[in-house]
Design a protein around this motif. Structure first.
Motif, PDB file in Angstrom:
ATOM      1  N   THR A 137      84.718  -1.641  13.817  1.00 26.13           N
ATOM      2  CA  THR A 137      84.854  -0.636  14.881  1.00 26.13           C
ATOM      3  C   THR A 137      83.521  -0.171  15.443  1.00 26.13           C
ATOM      4  OG1 THR A 137      85.032   1.067  13.207  1.00 26.13           O
ATOM      5  CG2 THR A 137      87.087   0.218  14.101  1.00 26.13           C
ATOM      6  N   GLN A 138      82.583  -1.106  15.620  1.00 30.97           N
ATOM      7  CA  GLN A 138      81.378  -0.745  16.387  1.00 30.97           C
ATOM      8  C   GLN A 138      81.490  -1.361  17.778  1.00 30.97           C
ATOM      9  OE1 GLN A 138      79.968  -2.750  13.318  1.00 30.97           O
ATOM     10  NE2 GLN A 138      80.702  -0.928  12.265  1.00 30.97           N
ATOM     11  N   GLY A 139      80.737  -0.791  18.702  1.00 25.74           N
ATOM     12  CA  GLY A 139      80.658  -1.351  20.045  1.00 25.74           C
ATOM     13  C   GLY A 139      82.041  -1.503  20.659  1.00 25.74           C
ATOM     14  N   LEU A 140      82.289  -2.673  21.238  1.00 25.88           N
ATOM     15  CA  LEU A 140      83.580  -2.929  21.879  1.00 25.88           C
ATOM     16  C   LEU A 140      84.717  -2.947  20.853  1.00 25.88           C
ATOM     17  CD1 LEU A 140      84.981  -3.594  24.535  1.00 25.88           C
ATOM     18  CD2 LEU A 140      84.246  -5.969  24.278  1.00 25.88           C
ATOM     19  N   GLY A 141      84.360  -3.160  19.587  1.00 23.79           N
ATOM     20  CA  GLY A 141      85.355  -3.137  18.511  1.00 23.79           C
ATOM     21  C   GLY A 141      86.119  -1.823  18.453  1.00 23.79           C
ATOM     22  N   GLN A 142      85.485  -0.742  18.875  1.00 25.68           N
ATOM     23  CA  GLN A 142      86.154   0.566  18.918  1.00 25.68           C
ATOM     24  C   GLN A 142      87.376   0.506  19.840  1.00 25.68           C
ATOM     25  OE1 GLN A 142      83.418   3.711  20.151  1.00 25.68           O
ATOM     26  NE2 GLN A 142      83.330   4.494  18.072  1.00 25.68           N
ATOM     27  N   ALA A 143      87.196  -0.095  20.996  1.00 24.99           N
ATOM     28  CA  ALA A 143      88.309  -0.205  21.957  1.00 24.99           C
ATOM     29  C   ALA A 143      89.372  -1.158  21.430  1.00 24.99           C
ATOM     30  CB  ALA A 143      87.794  -0.686  23.308  1.00 24.99           C
ATOM     31  N   ILE A 144      88.927  -2.265  20.850  1.00 21.48           N
ATOM     32  CA  ILE A 144      89.883  -3.262  20.348  1.00 21.48           C
ATOM     33  C   ILE A 144      90.762  -2.646  19.262  1.00 21.48           C
ATOM     34  CG2 ILE A 144      90.085  -5.447  19.066  1.00 21.48           C
ATOM     35  CD1 ILE A 144      87.396  -6.260  20.488  1.00 21.48           C
ATOM     36  N   MET A 145      90.134  -1.997  18.287  1.00 19.25           N
ATOM     37  CA  MET A 145      90.914  -1.425  17.185  1.00 19.25           C
ATOM     38  C   MET A 145      91.780  -0.254  17.658  1.00 19.25           C
ATOM     39  SD  MET A 145      91.163  -2.976  14.457  1.00 19.25           S
ATOM     40  CE  MET A 145      91.793  -1.848  13.216  1.00 19.25           C
ATOM     41  N   ASN A 146      91.282   0.513  18.623  1.00 24.61           N
ATOM     42  CA  ASN A 146      92.088   1.615  19.159  1.00 24.61           C
ATOM     43  C   ASN A 146      93.395   1.083  19.755  1.00 24.61           C
ATOM     44  OD1 ASN A 146      92.364   3.062  22.197  1.00 24.61           O
ATOM     45  ND2 ASN A 146      92.465   4.448  20.453  1.00 24.61           N
ATOM     46  N   ARG A 147      93.321   0.009  20.545  1.00 25.74           N
ATOM     47  CA  ARG A 147      94.540  -0.544  21.162  1.00 25.74           C
ATOM     48  C   ARG A 147      95.448  -1.166  20.109  1.00 25.74           C
ATOM     49  NH1 ARG A 147      91.054   1.388  24.021  1.00 25.74           N
ATOM     50  NH2 ARG A 147      90.895   1.098  26.274  1.00 25.74           N
ATOM     51  N   LEU A 148      94.819  -1.891  19.185  1.00 28.52           N
ATOM     52  CA  LEU A 148      95.604  -2.575  18.158  1.00 28.52           C
ATOM     53  C   LEU A 148      96.326  -1.566  17.265  1.00 28.52           C
ATOM     54  CD1 LEU A 148      96.047  -5.540  17.417  1.00 28.52           C
ATOM     55  CD2 LEU A 148      94.090  -5.403  15.886  1.00 28.52           C
TER      56      LEU A 148
END
Ligand code: AMP
Ligand code: MG
Length: 352
Positions: A330-341
């Motif tokens: 959940t760093q960088g763009l991973g924050q958005a990815i995990m939020n949606r997932l």
């Protein structure tokens, strides 16, 4: 209602594209609804300053009336017409990231109807960079309310065919500009609080915003739902992006994740379920299930973001009833990815 579908080129420079977008703009000015590509996901546009139009947008999506819409503009200076005040910090991030995938929350000017803001005194404003979106906003009168063009609760559309699935017969026109580039919605930052607070992570990351603003807060309700805090963005309380099948995120060391998922999928198959796995290229060969989808390489977060919603919709197409997904840092763009997932999974996470 008959929904007209027009195709335009990626950079929409031909005279055909131009004519199509002018017609789409005319529909918006007449109070109709047009879905169109942006750099993040497809939006469902209508005149943001007409309360009746906002009501139509909610109806087309089946969206709860207290989940506010984002107003899209095509010129930076137009923001001054729809906000009550423009803090210095908002000017700074506008200059740094607009046009682009960033939405700011500010106090609204009187002319913005409460129907558009879901009853709030604040308004969400975005200045997108996609050439077709920009032209459509210009031709459509300059202020276009545009939530994502999916039926409420479903994964956001990243291709025109997703919009057709959800909106055919419900809106006047769909502008097909091919596959979008980013694939997750804009970052939303609340500029009415100190320090500014990210309400929805996106392509513009916390780190990028902090470089311009100094401290930027992010809501803990973004990444977990056990914080006991009330959601601050009205949209945050609703289940979102969800495929029809159940989705479980499995977190842990890759080999153990694969063992767990394979064992669960076996059990599910025996119970008559149709199983699906959402995995990265590096781990794909380890899995067995009815449907296995590659979301891209673990090394390429941008690809994971771009493919996520389409993959979730494909599980629906194949009538998968039980889906397992890998987890992401959940760093960088991973924050958005995990939020949606996490939202798609209704926060169902298994740690192995
Ligand atoms: P969508 O465009 O479908 O991705 O949804 C727009 C998101 O923006 C929703 O989740 C809203 O909750 C959020 N939003 C819009 N206006 C505001 C506002 N004034 N305050 C907080 N969040 C907002
Ligand atoms: Mg949405």
């Amino acid at each position: 209602m008959e929904t007209e579908i027009i195709k335009i080129g990626q950079d929409c420079v031909s005279s055909e594209d131009e004519k199509g977008l002018m017609r789409a703009g005319e529909i918006l000015r007449m109070g109709g609804l047009v879905a169109f590509p942006t750099e993040t996901v497809y939006g469902l546009g209508g005149n943001a300053l007409n309360p009746e139009v906002s009501v139509k947008i909610y109806a087309a999506k089946g969206r709860p009336l207290d989940n506010p819409l984002i107003i899209h503009i095509n010129k930076f200076e137009d923001i001054y017409q729809i906000v009550k005040e423009m803090p210095e910090a908002a000017v700074k991030i506008g200059e740094a990231f607009w046009p682009g995938p960033l939405t700011m929350i500010l106090y609204k000017a009187e002319k913005v109807p409460y129907e558009t803001t879901g009853g709030l005194d604040t308004v969400a404003v975005r200045f997108p960079s996609h050439p077709a979106a920009r032209k459509l906003i210009e031709y459509g009168g300059g202020f276009v309310a545009a939530p994502s063009a999916n039926a409420s609760g479903k994964p956001s559309p990243t291709r025109a065919k997703h919009v057709v699935e959800d909106m055919d017969g419900r809106i006047e026109m769909i502008v097909d500009g091919g596959e979008v580039g980013i694939g997750v919605e804009s970052t939303i930052i609340d500029m009415t609080v100190e320090p500014p607070r990210i309400l929805r992570p996106g392509y513009i990351t916390q780190e990028m915003l902090e470089r311009v603003l100094g401290e930027v807060a992010i809501d803990v309700t973004m990444m977990r739902d056990d914080s006991g805090e009330a959601p601050r963005a009205p949209g945050m309380k609703y289940r979102h992006y969800a495929p029809s099948g159940s989705l479980v995120i499995v977190e842990g060391e890759p080999g153990q994740v694969a063992d767990y998922i394979n064992a669960q999928a076996d059990l599910d198959n025996k119970a008559g379920e149709k199983t699906g796995i959402l995995g990265t290229r590096e781990q794909l060969e380890q899995y067995h299930a009815d449907v296995i989808k590659c979301i891209g390489s673990r090394e390429d977060e941008a690809a994971v973001a771009r493919n996520l919603f389409a993959a979730l919709r494909e599980f629906d197409e194949e009538k998968v009833t039980k889906i397992y997904s890998e987890s992401f840092p959940t760093q960088g763009l991973g924050q958005a990815i995990m939020n949606r997932l996490l939202k798609a999974a209704g926060h169902c996470v298994v740690k192995v």
